[in-house]
Enzyme design. Structure first.
Site, PDB file in Angstrom:
ATOM      1  N   GLU A  54       0.810  -1.230   0.000  1.00 30.29           N
ATOM      2  CA  GLU A  54       0.000   0.000   0.000  1.00 30.29           C
ATOM      3  C   GLU A  54       0.844   1.282   0.000  1.00 30.29           C
ATOM      4  O   GLU A  54       1.828   1.383   0.736  1.00 30.29           O
ATOM      5  CB  GLU A  54      -0.901  -0.017   1.233  1.00 30.29           C
ATOM      6  CG  GLU A  54      -1.926   1.106   1.252  1.00 30.29           C
ATOM      7  CD  GLU A  54      -3.138   0.699   2.072  1.00 30.29           C
ATOM      8  OE1 GLU A  54      -4.007  -0.014   1.540  1.00 30.29           O
ATOM      9  OE2 GLU A  54      -3.199   1.094   3.243  1.00 30.29           O
ATOM     10  N   LYS A  56       0.641   4.672   1.402  1.00 31.94           N
ATOM     11  CA  LYS A  56      -0.133   5.226   2.517  1.00 31.94           C
ATOM     12  C   LYS A  56       0.687   6.300   3.224  1.00 31.94           C
ATOM     13  O   LYS A  56       1.690   5.990   3.857  1.00 31.94           O
ATOM     14  CB  LYS A  56      -0.469   4.064   3.473  1.00 31.94           C
ATOM     15  CG  LYS A  56      -1.323   4.427   4.670  1.00 31.94           C
ATOM     16  CD  LYS A  56      -1.655   3.176   5.493  1.00 31.94           C
ATOM     17  CE  LYS A  56      -2.628   3.470   6.606  1.00 31.94           C
ATOM     18  NZ  LYS A  56      -2.915   2.270   7.426  1.00 31.94           N
ATOM     19  N   LYS A 116      -7.935   2.398  -3.124  1.00 32.84           N
ATOM     20  CA  LYS A 116      -8.330   2.207  -1.722  1.00 32.84           C
ATOM     21  C   LYS A 116      -8.978   3.499  -1.263  1.00 32.84           C
ATOM     22  O   LYS A 116      -8.318   4.525  -1.112  1.00 32.84           O
ATOM     23  CB  LYS A 116      -7.087   1.888  -0.895  1.00 32.84           C
ATOM     24  CG  LYS A 116      -7.356   1.370   0.486  1.00 32.84           C
ATOM     25  CD  LYS A 116      -7.423  -0.136   0.425  1.00 32.84           C
ATOM     26  CE  LYS A 116      -7.503  -0.837   1.748  1.00 32.84           C
ATOM     27  NZ  LYS A 116      -6.945  -0.213   2.898  1.00 32.84           N
ATOM     28  N   GLU A 165     -14.597  -5.826   1.942  1.00 37.41           N
ATOM     29  CA  GLU A 165     -13.932  -5.793   3.252  1.00 37.41           C
ATOM     30  C   GLU A 165     -14.910  -5.985   4.412  1.00 37.41           C
ATOM     31  O   GLU A 165     -15.935  -5.314   4.481  1.00 37.41           O
ATOM     32  CB  GLU A 165     -13.206  -4.454   3.407  1.00 37.41           C
ATOM     33  CG  GLU A 165     -12.455  -4.332   4.717  1.00 37.41           C
ATOM     34  CD  GLU A 165     -11.725  -3.006   4.808  1.00 37.41           C
ATOM     35  OE1 GLU A 165     -10.716  -2.846   4.117  1.00 37.41           O
ATOM     36  OE2 GLU A 165     -12.181  -2.131   5.561  1.00 37.41           O
ATOM     37  N   ASN A 186     -10.459  -7.064   7.727  1.00 34.47           N
ATOM     38  CA  ASN A 186      -9.672  -5.956   8.272  1.00 34.47           C
ATOM     39  C   ASN A 186      -9.640  -6.052   9.792  1.00 34.47           C
ATOM     40  O   ASN A 186     -10.674  -6.034  10.454  1.00 34.47           O
ATOM     41  CB  ASN A 186     -10.253  -4.608   7.825  1.00 34.47           C
ATOM     42  CG  ASN A 186      -9.231  -3.484   7.976  1.00 34.47           C
ATOM     43  OD1 ASN A 186      -8.404  -3.503   8.886  1.00 34.47           O
ATOM     44  ND2 ASN A 186      -9.281  -2.533   7.075  1.00 34.47           N
ATOM     45  N   GLU A 216      -5.871  -8.006   6.360  1.00 33.53           N
ATOM     46  CA  GLU A 216      -5.561  -6.586   6.240  1.00 33.53           C
ATOM     47  C   GLU A 216      -5.285  -5.958   7.609  1.00 33.53           C
ATOM     48  O   GLU A 216      -5.998  -6.243   8.575  1.00 33.53           O
ATOM     49  CB  GLU A 216      -6.759  -5.820   5.651  1.00 33.53           C
ATOM     50  CG  GLU A 216      -7.204  -6.239   4.274  1.00 33.53           C
ATOM     51  CD  GLU A 216      -8.429  -5.431   3.848  1.00 33.53           C
ATOM     52  OE1 GLU A 216      -9.188  -5.931   3.015  1.00 33.53           O
ATOM     53  OE2 GLU A 216      -8.649  -4.314   4.353  1.00 33.53           O
ATOM     54  N   SER A 217      -4.327  -5.073   7.640  1.00 34.91           N
ATOM     55  CA  SER A 217      -4.025  -4.159   8.759  1.00 34.91           C
ATOM     56  C   SER A 217      -3.210  -4.791   9.892  1.00 34.91           C
ATOM     57  O   SER A 217      -3.438  -5.955  10.266  1.00 34.91           O
ATOM     58  CB  SER A 217      -5.301  -3.556   9.363  1.00 34.91           C
ATOM     59  OG  SER A 217      -5.915  -2.687   8.432  1.00 34.91           O
TER      60      SER A 217
HETATM   61  O1  LIG Z   1      -5.320   2.984   8.850  1.00 31.63           O
HETATM   62  C1  LIG Z   1      -6.220   3.534   9.511  1.00 31.63           C
HETATM   63  O2  LIG Z   1      -5.999   4.204  10.540  1.00 31.63           O
HETATM   64  C2  LIG Z   1      -7.667   3.438   9.091  1.00 31.63           C
HETATM   65  C3  LIG Z   1      -8.633   4.065   9.850  1.00 31.63           C
HETATM   66  C4  LIG Z   1      -9.959   4.014   9.455  1.00 31.63           C
HETATM   67  C5  LIG Z   1     -10.317   3.343   8.323  1.00 31.63           C
HETATM   68  C6  LIG Z   1      -9.362   2.702   7.551  1.00 31.63           C
HETATM   69  C7  LIG Z   1      -8.044   2.740   7.931  1.00 31.63           C
HETATM   70  N1  LIG Z   1      -7.057   2.139   7.174  1.00 31.63           N
HETATM   71  C8  LIG Z   1      -7.270   1.592   5.891  1.00 31.63           C
HETATM   72  C9  LIG Z   1      -6.685   0.258   5.757  1.00 31.63           C
HETATM   73  O3  LIG Z   1      -7.415  -0.662   5.523  1.00 31.63           O
HETATM   74  C10 LIG Z   1      -5.206   0.087   5.923  1.00 31.63           C
HETATM   75  O4  LIG Z   1      -4.568   1.161   5.299  1.00 31.63           O
HETATM   76  C11 LIG Z   1      -4.626  -1.199   5.365  1.00 31.63           C
HETATM   77  O5  LIG Z   1      -5.296  -2.314   5.827  1.00 31.63           O
HETATM   78  C12 LIG Z   1      -3.141  -1.292   5.746  1.00 31.63           C
HETATM   79  O6  LIG Z   1      -3.036  -1.265   7.159  1.00 31.63           O
HETATM   80  P1  LIG Z   1      -1.607  -1.116   7.869  1.00 31.63           P
HETATM   81  O7  LIG Z   1      -0.706  -2.164   7.288  1.00 31.63           O
HETATM   82  O8  LIG Z   1      -1.886  -1.340   9.322  1.00 31.63           O
HETATM   83  O9  LIG Z   1      -1.105   0.251   7.569  1.00 31.63           O
END
Ligand SMILES: O=C(O)c1ccccc1NCC(=O)[C@H](O)[C@H](O)COP(=O)(O)O
Length: 258
Positions: A54, A56, A116, A165, A186, A216-217
């Protein structure tokens, strides 16, 4: 108002402005001139763990993450590391992304691209197609009633792959009822913004065998990626760990072999 409601309200305001500049029929004409979207599913279904890497810059949970002055250069590193797809956050207010980022990345790599964003209208799907995306995110929590089905059908008509998602059991059931082929679990709770690393392992068994499953995340490195692979993930979607680490190509490569 929940964090999600707040983000979606801002997205709708920004959309109204763009739509007044380029009405939907004109945007559809422009989108129809673009090449057919790429199909990411064969790469996701190939043996081994796939990575969606991503782009970001910021997030509601962590604030500023990385400068990313040149998203095309970052995406090129992701592609060199073997990312199966690249996710570009296009939401402006909370993630500091844009459609310009998506276009820049499209011009630089052949890898399938995910727009995204917080998609709640047909207009955003056509924008995604026009800007060169191959996939779009549909967040079940943001699409009540028939909206999920309606937008999913429009995305399919546009040739886009949907990443549907989910965050809990009820949303997982809705994704299954939709017949989604690519489902992202997520781990970030959209009310508290806390990451629960057990979410994928809890929800994945509720998805049919043939569904491509994306964790995810909150994936911080190869150990987290390996854990999700062992729990049945076909794909991991990673943002923060890649944009903050020093060597994104190597990090993607290592996660693929996790
Ligand atoms: O990343 C956030 O804080 C967030 C808050 C509210 C809604 C969505 C959010 N993120 C979007 C995503 O799904 C993430 O960017 C993606 O899964 C990657 O996550 P990470 O590896 O933890 O940066």
């Amino acid at each position: 108002m929940s964090v999600l409601d707040d983000i979606v309200a801002g997205v709708r305001e920004d959309l109204a402005e763009r739509e007044s500049r380029t009405p939907l029929p004109r945007l559809r004409e422009l989108a129809s001139l673009r090449p057919e979207p790429r199909d990411p599913m064969p790469a996701f279904r190939a043996p081994g763990l796939s990575v969606i890497a991503e782009v970001k810059r910021s997030s509601p949970s962590k604030g500023h993450l990385a400068e990313i002055a040149d998203p095309a250069a970052l995406a090129t590193s992701y592609a060199q590391g073997g990312a199966a797809a690249i996710s570009v956050l296009t939401e402006q207010r909370r993630f500091n992304g844009s459609l310009a980022d998506l276009r820049a990345v499209r011009a630089a790599v052949d890898t399938p691209l995910l727009r995204k964003d917080f998609v709640v209208t047909e207009y955003q799907l056509v924008e995604a197609r026009e800007a060169g995306a191959d996939l779009v995110l549909l967040i079940v929590a943001a699409l009540p009633g028939d909206e999920l089905d309606r937008l999913h059908a429009i995305a399919v008509e546009l040739g886009l792959t949907t990443l549907v998602e989910v965050h809990d059991e009820a949303e997982t059931e809705r994704a299954v009822a939709l017949g989604a082929e690519l489902v992202g679990v997520n781990a970030r709770n959209l009310k508290t913004l806390q990451v629960d690393p057990d979410t994928f392992g809890r929800l994945a068994p509720g998805l049919p065998e043939q569904v491509v499953k994306v964790a995810e995340s909150g994936i911080t490195g190869t150990a987290d990626a390996a854990r999700h692979a062992a729990e049945g993930a076909d794909v991991v979607l990673v943002g923060e760990a890649l944009v903050k680490g020093g060597d994104p190509a190597t990090a993607v490569k290592e996660m693929r072999s996790a």
